[in-house]
Design a protein around this motif. Structure first.
Motif, PDB file in Angstrom:
ATOM      1  N   LYS A  92       0.941  -1.298  -0.087  1.00 21.75           N
ATOM      2  CA  LYS A  92       0.223   0.060   0.185  1.00 21.75           C
ATOM      3  C   LYS A  92       1.029   1.219  -0.054  1.00 21.75           C
ATOM      4  N   VAL A  93       0.250   2.435  -0.441  1.00 23.58           N
ATOM      5  CA  VAL A  93       0.998   3.547  -0.651  1.00 23.58           C
ATOM      6  C   VAL A  93       1.396   3.937   0.873  1.00 23.58           C
ATOM      7  N   PRO A 119       6.953  -8.926  -2.817  1.00 20.16           N
ATOM      8  CA  PRO A 119       7.410  -9.050  -4.187  1.00 20.16           C
ATOM      9  C   PRO A 119       7.217  -7.582  -4.602  1.00 20.16           C
ATOM     10  N   ALA A 120       8.070  -6.851  -5.285  1.00 18.38           N
ATOM     11  CA  ALA A 120       8.138  -5.565  -5.945  1.00 18.38           C
ATOM     12  C   ALA A 120       6.684  -5.675  -6.891  1.00 18.38           C
ATOM     13  N   GLU A 121       6.526  -6.527  -7.447  1.00 17.60           N
ATOM     14  CA  GLU A 121       5.366  -6.383  -8.247  1.00 17.60           C
ATOM     15  C   GLU A 121       3.926  -6.212  -7.619  1.00 17.60           C
ATOM     16  N   ILE A 125      -0.225   1.287  -8.424  1.00 17.24           N
ATOM     17  CA  ILE A 125       0.105   2.343  -9.003  1.00 17.24           C
ATOM     18  C   ILE A 125       0.651   3.599  -8.132  1.00 17.24           C
ATOM     19  N   SER A 126      -0.201   3.766  -6.996  1.00 19.11           N
ATOM     20  CA  SER A 126       0.136   4.832  -6.013  1.00 19.11           C
ATOM     21  C   SER A 126       1.460   4.508  -5.141  1.00 19.11           C
ATOM     22  N   SER A 127       1.538   3.446  -4.922  1.00 15.32           N
ATOM     23  CA  SER A 127       2.467   3.014  -4.091  1.00 15.32           C
ATOM     24  C   SER A 127       3.918   3.034  -4.946  1.00 15.32           C
ATOM     25  N   ALA A 128       3.688   2.796  -6.030  1.00 19.60           N
ATOM     26  CA  ALA A 128       4.791   2.694  -7.030  1.00 19.60           C
ATOM     27  C   ALA A 128       5.198   3.884  -7.424  1.00 19.60           C
ATOM     28  N   GLY A 152       7.826  -8.099 -15.497  1.00 22.75           N
ATOM     29  CA  GLY A 152       6.760  -7.282 -16.535  1.00 22.75           C
ATOM     30  C   GLY A 152       5.788  -6.691 -15.877  1.00 22.75           C
ATOM     31  N   GLN A 153       5.567  -7.096 -14.522  1.00 25.98           N
ATOM     32  CA  GLN A 153       4.346  -6.498 -13.930  1.00 25.98           C
ATOM     33  C   GLN A 153       4.795  -5.277 -13.266  1.00 25.98           C
ATOM     34  N   LEU A 154       5.911  -4.996 -13.436  1.00 28.71           N
ATOM     35  CA  LEU A 154       6.424  -3.522 -12.470  1.00 28.71           C
ATOM     36  C   LEU A 154       6.464  -2.696 -13.590  1.00 28.71           C
ATOM     37  N   MET A 155       6.091  -1.200 -12.844  1.00 27.35           N
ATOM     38  CA  MET A 155       6.082  -0.070 -13.777  1.00 27.35           C
ATOM     39  C   MET A 155       7.221   0.263 -14.282  1.00 27.35           C
TER      40      MET A 155
END
Ligand SMILES: [Zn+2]
Length: 332
Positions: A92-93, A119-121, A125-128, A152-155
């Motif tokens: 979470k953000v 896991p980083a994936e 969007i907000s937390s990334a 692949g799922q990472l921004m």
């Protein structure tokens, strides 16, 4: 201590990072990328242990400096671990905001600050986006370790700000030797565990040490009984409902993969589940491939909805799948 965490198949990656570290060329963020259960987490921990130590030796952290003491006691202020609050949920953000505050407000213990995110994936969007701020200005001697099973799922904006290190799955020989030595298993047993875990040795060890193997055994017996009309779908669903549902779906899926391979490639024996040979041969001989693919699709759909929903009706979900399974070998 590093030796326990640093698995032999990752020696080249380790040596490379050590060289970078010795010449003060470590980046601020590393993306540790590879399949789940190959040992990325242990690698991240080994690197953190080394960087936090005030008197590291050639073989790793000293294990007795103040910083090592803090770490071993489990409350080193410069080592932060971030994971989702529950399996399958996002990071979470708010968790990232707490991390930002922590990095801004705490005094360092005189060495590195290390963040392990896994896991980083699981970043949404907000937390990334919040994490991007740290990646842009992490502060001195700060290293972010993003452990990622599905890069692949990472921004892309996150990916591009990290130095990526790829971790391949060890060879079957390496994995089997390690597992046999680690758990005192004979070759055949180790190979069977690895087949169930796509060759990932750490995952295989977790499987062995949990009660999941017992669940698998009951699942297989139940599925075989169902094909012979020895048990009712509702009773079986009730029994399986107490199991790890995602894991059950994976195992059911692996049975279907075996059946498909046996049919399409004309293989005489299953690859992943050789212990279920006679059941799988019987299904492969009789089942219509359209029905097999329909069940495989259904499992995939249920997997996705399981990841999204909080409380699926487990009984109903299992009953639907078991009905399709029992129908596989039925003559039409
Ligand atoms: Zn130390």
């Amino acid at each position: 201590m590093v030796a326990d965490l640093l698995h032999p198949w990752f020696t080249p990656q380790w040596e490379r990072l050590l060289t970078q570290h010795r010449s003060n060329r470590l980046p601020h963020a590393l993306l540790l990328s590879g399949a789940q259960g190959v040992g990325k987490h242990d690698f991240a921990q080994a690197l953190a242990n080394l960087l936090l130590c005030h008197q590291p030796t050639a073989s790793g952290p000293c294990g007795h400096c103040h910083s090592c003491d803090l770490r071993i006691a489990g409350h080193h202020p410069d080592l932060v671990s971030i994971t989702p609050e529950a399996i399958g949920k996002p990071i979470k953000v708010d968790q990232v905001r707490v991390l930002i505050d922590h990095l801004h407000s705490t005094a360092q213990q005189g060495g590195y600050r290390v963040v392990i995110m896994e896991p980083a994936e699981a970043l949404n969007i907000s937390s990334a986006n919040a994490l991007l701020k740290i990646l842009e200005e992490p502060g001195d001697n700060t290293l972010l370790l993003l452990v990622c099973h599905q890069p692949g799922q990472l921004m892309p904006t996150i990916r591009s700000r990290c130095q990526r290190i790829d971790f391949v799955t060890p060879t079957p020989e390496q994995a089997q030797a390690w597992l046999s030595e680690n758990l005192g298993l004979d070759t055949e047993k180790a190979q069977q565990l690895l087949r169930l875990c796509h060759g990932a040795p750490l995952k295989a060890r977790r499987l062995y040490e949990s009660d999941l193997l017992e669940q698998r055994k009951k699942l297989m017996t139940g599925l075989a009984d169902l094909l012979r009309d020895r048990v009712a779908v509702t009773d079986l669903a009730l029994q399986f409902g107490k199991f790890d549902l995602l894991q059950c779906l994976d195992w059911l899926n692996s049975l279907l993969s075996d059946i498909i391979r046996m049919q399409l490639a004309n293989l005489p024996e299953p690859v992943v589940n050789p212990d279920m040979k006679s059941m799988l041969q019987a299904v492969a001989k009789r089942a219509d491939s359209a029905k097999i693919f329909a069940l495989a699709d259904r499992i995939q759909e249920e997997r996705v909805s399981l990841m999204l929903r909080h409380n699926p009706n487990r009984q109903l979900l299992l009953e639907r799948l078991l009905l399709l399974w029992s129908d596989l070998a039925r003559k039409t």
